[in-house]
Write a protein that holds these residues in place. Structure first.
Motif, PDB file in Angstrom:
ATOM      1  N   GLU A  52       3.999   3.219 -10.622  1.00 50.10           N
ATOM      2  CA  GLU A  52       2.664   2.732 -10.947  1.00 50.10           C
ATOM      3  C   GLU A  52       2.006   3.720 -11.907  1.00 50.10           C
ATOM      4  O   GLU A  52       2.230   4.931 -11.825  1.00 50.10           O
ATOM      5  CB  GLU A  52       1.818   2.585  -9.683  1.00 50.10           C
ATOM      6  N   ASN A 102       0.839  -1.194   0.000  1.00 51.74           N
ATOM      7  CA  ASN A 102       0.000   0.000   0.000  1.00 51.74           C
ATOM      8  C   ASN A 102       0.876   1.246   0.000  1.00 51.74           C
ATOM      9  O   ASN A 102       2.035   1.205   0.442  1.00 51.74           O
ATOM     10  CB  ASN A 102      -0.909   0.024   1.231  1.00 51.74           C
ATOM     11  N   ASN A 103       0.337   2.338  -0.476  1.00 53.09           N
ATOM     12  CA  ASN A 103       1.036   3.612  -0.393  1.00 53.09           C
ATOM     13  C   ASN A 103       0.992   4.135   1.035  1.00 53.09           C
ATOM     14  O   ASN A 103      -0.006   3.964   1.738  1.00 53.09           O
ATOM     15  CB  ASN A 103       0.399   4.643  -1.330  1.00 53.09           C
ATOM     16  N   SER A 104       2.057   4.761   1.445  1.00 55.76           N
ATOM     17  CA  SER A 104       2.061   5.427   2.738  1.00 55.76           C
ATOM     18  C   SER A 104       1.242   6.701   2.635  1.00 55.76           C
ATOM     19  O   SER A 104       1.102   7.295   1.555  1.00 55.76           O
ATOM     20  CB  SER A 104       3.487   5.761   3.170  1.00 55.76           C
ATOM     21  N   ASN A 154      -0.043  10.585  -5.470  1.00 57.52           N
ATOM     22  CA  ASN A 154      -0.993  10.941  -4.418  1.00 57.52           C
ATOM     23  C   ASN A 154      -0.998  12.448  -4.197  1.00 57.52           C
ATOM     24  O   ASN A 154       0.063  13.080  -4.156  1.00 57.52           O
ATOM     25  CB  ASN A 154      -0.637  10.253  -3.098  1.00 57.52           C
ATOM     26  N   TRP A 165      -2.495   0.770  -7.298  1.00 58.90           N
ATOM     27  CA  TRP A 165      -1.345   1.411  -6.646  1.00 58.90           C
ATOM     28  C   TRP A 165      -0.169   0.455  -6.441  1.00 58.90           C
ATOM     29  O   TRP A 165       0.883   0.878  -5.970  1.00 58.90           O
ATOM     30  CB  TRP A 165      -1.752   2.009  -5.299  1.00 58.90           C
ATOM     31  N   ASN A 166      -0.324  -0.847  -6.772  1.00 56.67           N
ATOM     32  CA  ASN A 166       0.798  -1.762  -6.561  1.00 56.67           C
ATOM     33  C   ASN A 166       0.944  -2.791  -7.677  1.00 56.67           C
ATOM     34  O   ASN A 166       1.716  -3.741  -7.544  1.00 56.67           O
ATOM     35  CB  ASN A 166       0.674  -2.480  -5.215  1.00 56.67           C
ATOM     36  N   GLY A 215       1.413  13.988  -1.786  1.00 55.23           N
ATOM     37  CA  GLY A 215       2.371  12.906  -1.559  1.00 55.23           C
ATOM     38  C   GLY A 215       3.804  13.385  -1.711  1.00 55.23           C
ATOM     39  O   GLY A 215       4.101  14.307  -2.479  1.00 55.23           O
ATOM     40  N   ASN A 225       1.118   3.918   7.576  1.00 58.75           N
ATOM     41  CA  ASN A 225       1.003   2.769   6.689  1.00 58.75           C
ATOM     42  C   ASN A 225      -0.231   1.945   7.037  1.00 58.75           C
ATOM     43  O   ASN A 225      -0.590   1.810   8.210  1.00 58.75           O
ATOM     44  CB  ASN A 225       2.256   1.892   6.778  1.00 58.75           C
ATOM     45  N   LYS A 273       4.362  -2.389   2.526  1.00 57.78           N
ATOM     46  CA  LYS A 273       4.634  -1.059   1.994  1.00 57.78           C
ATOM     47  C   LYS A 273       5.694  -1.152   0.905  1.00 57.78           C
ATOM     48  O   LYS A 273       6.370  -2.176   0.754  1.00 57.78           O
ATOM     49  CB  LYS A 273       5.071  -0.092   3.087  1.00 57.78           C
ATOM     50  N   ARG A 274       5.843  -0.084   0.186  1.00 55.72           N
ATOM     51  CA  ARG A 274       6.778  -0.042  -0.929  1.00 55.72           C
ATOM     52  C   ARG A 274       8.216  -0.064  -0.409  1.00 55.72           C
ATOM     53  O   ARG A 274       8.598   0.753   0.426  1.00 55.72           O
ATOM     54  CB  ARG A 274       6.526   1.223  -1.753  1.00 55.72           C
TER      55      ARG A 274
END
Length: 676
Positions: free
Chosen positions: A437, A28-30, A423, A90-91, A426, A35, A66-67
């Motif tokens: 992505e 997932n994106n932070s 984001n 997103w992933n 972001g 997270n 997380k990434r």
């Protein structure tokens, strides 16, 4: 001939079966340094542990949540026998690359892909990504367990419901989907079963966000969304007692933020009780701090009641009213015409009257929407009392949404471009081993050609800057309310400002035009600024910050005041121009700025503050000609750090529109005249 005692002795002498090592990945994106707990893959793990005939045969690695550098992800997963990836927009690409490298390093490893990003018609996807052994469709809990238990009999996998694969001989198999789980309490709770205990203990500095389901499914079939089509329109429920214990768990673990994954919170009668329970737990324990929900679409009374409960408890930062469009042909094209616009309009009015902040969602580039219908819709929402925030979202294509069908796109002349997923607000985090992505972003349709799409995007940014960022809201509301000039006419006047007489405003327009063109060429949806917090800003907020940083606010207000006066004079004779001048002075004084020294007093001949507040509050408003002084409190919340001001005023003020200083009006009576 063996005896029972001999069989027992032989069994004791045999070494125990080697556990199957299982890796799980849900990247997932932070979000603001927080997270998400990997809820989807935790569901799989807890289901296996509850229902496997021999759960001790499966050893789960800590999930990737997380990434990280792709090489580090591969290192963490290389000892697995089977790895399951939960994928979405997103992933998707990083998951594919991790899987590709894992397969190259360890050809015998089994790779499973699931989640909404796996196409319903997956053959071309599977053939293009041969690192994937098996794709799982729809709910995965039962299927995942079946695959683990038949791991050593993989020839049987082609008969497992809800999977697809390319066989070694090159043939393709797609089995019929498994029926959805009707009794959701069959699925154990990852929270209550301790599925997160290990990663929370191992990552004690993390600030976690909880993902939470109270039900599954969506009865609507909006063509831009993959929710209703994936769940066949059915809504199933988790048990209330389980949900209450999960709320207790969030509070015990001090989880500040919960994102509710329901498509329509408030659709069930019991959702009022659930909202009340969360509010009571917060009142008692302080947690959770916030609960974000997607509002139900048509149940006006329950939508109002649940959101009012959450608002009164301070659990939301504003109620989302996601109408997406207010144009009926467009709503029909996206199969959203069964959702009542009247519900949204009534909710907006009721929440406004009750001092509950709302924000409305609109999507640019929907099929059938024209520049004219979109702008007319924005004007309608503002006329109806939406003065807090309209979120103008660009349209992107999801693979399993009806809109993802090439025939659908051709029907409406949809033009897309591949764009990196960024984001809002972001940070630019660049790993030395990563893949970006991407999304398919709609940049034109038959109804909104390329030029009109840019014009629409510029209108959105200008509307946000002037009205919803509060830089010019007071003059706009006064001019509209007193003279009847439409909001769109005033905003479009700013879009047409000439560079010779209005260089600052024309420069803003040129910047918006450049950004809109950049998006159409595959550029970022947001403006990156290394000097302003090192984050991606919406273009309107970036201009807000830039005008402040460069000391050009006075120039902006001088030009804006002259432009509005000319526009009002040309289109209406019902508003004395001195009111426009007073409104501009007041708005200028109220906008929060860093390094402000000393409170200020703004002397007015009209009670503009009362009028503005009543309009924003949905009350009948009458402009009184009475001398007042507006005392502006600029010192109780001083900002001597520009970066802090950027973060706390402009960024954090986004949904609440909290850009203005506290103020109060004092009527100048004869007794007070000597003091002012």
């Amino acid at each position: 001939m063996s005896t029972p005692h001999a069989d027992e002795a032989n069994a004791q002498a045999m070494p125990p079966a080697k556990p199957l090592v299982v890796g799980l990945v849900q990247i997932n994106n932070s979000f603001s340094g927080q997270n998400y707990l990997p809820y989807s893959v935790a569901l799989l793990q807890t289901y296996v542990k509850k229902f496997a005939a021999q759960p001790e045969l499966y050893r789960f690695l800590p999930p990737l949540y997380k990434r990280v550098r792709i090489a580090d992800a591969v290192e963490a997963l290389k000892d697995a026998d089977i790895v399951g990836f939960s994928t979405y927009v997103w992933n998707g690409r990083i998951s594919l690359e991790i899987a590709r490298r894992l397969k190259a390093l360890k050809p015998g490893i089994v790779i499973l892909f699931g989640g909404p990003h796996v196409p319903d018609q997956p053959e071309s996807f599977m053939r293009a990504n041969r690192q994937i052994d098996l794709a799982v469709h729809n709910e995965g809990e039962r299927t995942f367990l079946k695959l683990l238990e038949t791991f050593h009999e993989r020839s049987t996998w082609e008969s497992v419901p809800g999977v697809s694969m390319v066989k070694p001989d090159g043939s393709f198999v797609r089995t019929q989907n498994l029926d959805r789980v009707r009794d959701l309490d069959e699925i154990p709770s990852p929270f209550l079963e301790g599925a997160f205990d290990e990663i929370m203990a191992a990552n004690q500095t993390e600030s976690w966000i909880g993902l939470w389901e109270t039900n599954r499914g969506c009865p609507f079939r909006c063509t831009f969304c993959d929710w209703g089509s994936a769940t066949a329109g059915k809504v199933t429920k988790f048990g209330e007692e389980r949900l209450y214990r999960e709320v207790d768990w969030f509070a015990q673990k001090k989880i500040e933020y919960i994102f509710c994954c329901d498509a329509n919170f408030g659709i069930q009668k019991r959702d009022v009780d659930i909202a009340n329970y969360v509010a009571d737990v917060k009142n008692t324990t302080g947690y959770p701090v916030a609960l974000s929900v997607q509002n139900t679409k048509n149940a006006t009374e329950r939508a109002y009641e649940t959101q009012k409960i959450l608002s009164d408890a301070g659990l939301n930062k504003g109620v989302a009213l996601s109408m997406q469009s207010v144009d009926m042909p467009t709503l029909e094209a996206i199969k959203r015409d069964n959702i009542s616009l009247g519900t949204y309009m009534e909710l907006q009015r009721r929440f406004t009257r009750d001092k509950v902040e709302t924000y409305s969602d609109l999507i640019l580039g929907l099929p059938g929407e024209t520049y004219e219908s979109f702008v007319r819709g924005v004007d309608q929402l503002m006329e109806n009392g939406q003065h807090n925030r309209i979120q103008f979202n660009n349209l992107s294509i999801l693979p399993n949404a009806e809109m993802g069908d090439p025939a659908y796109q051709a029907k409406y002349g949809m033009v897309t471009v591949e764009s990196k997923i960024i984001n809002i607000h972001g940070e630019r985090i660049e790993l030395d081993d990563d893949v970006p992505e991407v999304q398919d972003l709609v940049i034109a349709t038959a109804a909104t050609p390329l030029d009109d799409w840019r014009r629409t995007r510029i209108f959105c940014w200008m509307t946000a800057l002037l009205h919803f960022d509060k830089l010019f809201q007071i003059p706009l509301i006064l001019a509209h309310g007193i003279s009847g000039i439409s909001y769109r006419d005033m905003i479009e006047a700013f879009m047409a400002a000439g560079a010779k007489r209005f260089p600052t405003i024309a420069g803003i327009n040129a910047f918006f035009e450049s950004e809109a063109r950049s998006i159409q060429q595959g550029g970022s949806e947001y403006v990156f600024s290394k000097e302003y917090l090192n984050i991606f800003w919406p273009a309107d907020e970036y201009i807000f910050v830039k005008l402040t940083a460069e000391g050009r606010f006075d120039d902006f207000y001088k030009e804006a005041g002259e432009l509005l006066s000319e526009t009002v004079r040309a289109r209406s004779d019902g508003l004395p121009l001195e009111i426009v001048e007073e409104a501009v002075r007041l708005n200028h004084a109220l906008v929060h700025q860093p390094f402000a020294k000393g409170d200020v007093k703004v002397k007015l001949e009209y009670d503009l503050l009362d009028y503005w507040n009543k309009v924003r509050g949905g009350e009948p408003a009458l402009l009184r000609k009475v001398p007042i002084v507006v005392e502006v409190d600029r010192t109780s919340r001083p900002y001597d750090d520009f970066q802090k001001w950027c973060r706390e005023i402009v960024w954090w003020g986004n949904k609440k529109g909290a850009y203005l200083y506290a103020q109060r009006a004092v009527e100048i009576t004869p007794e007070l005249a000597g003091h002012y």
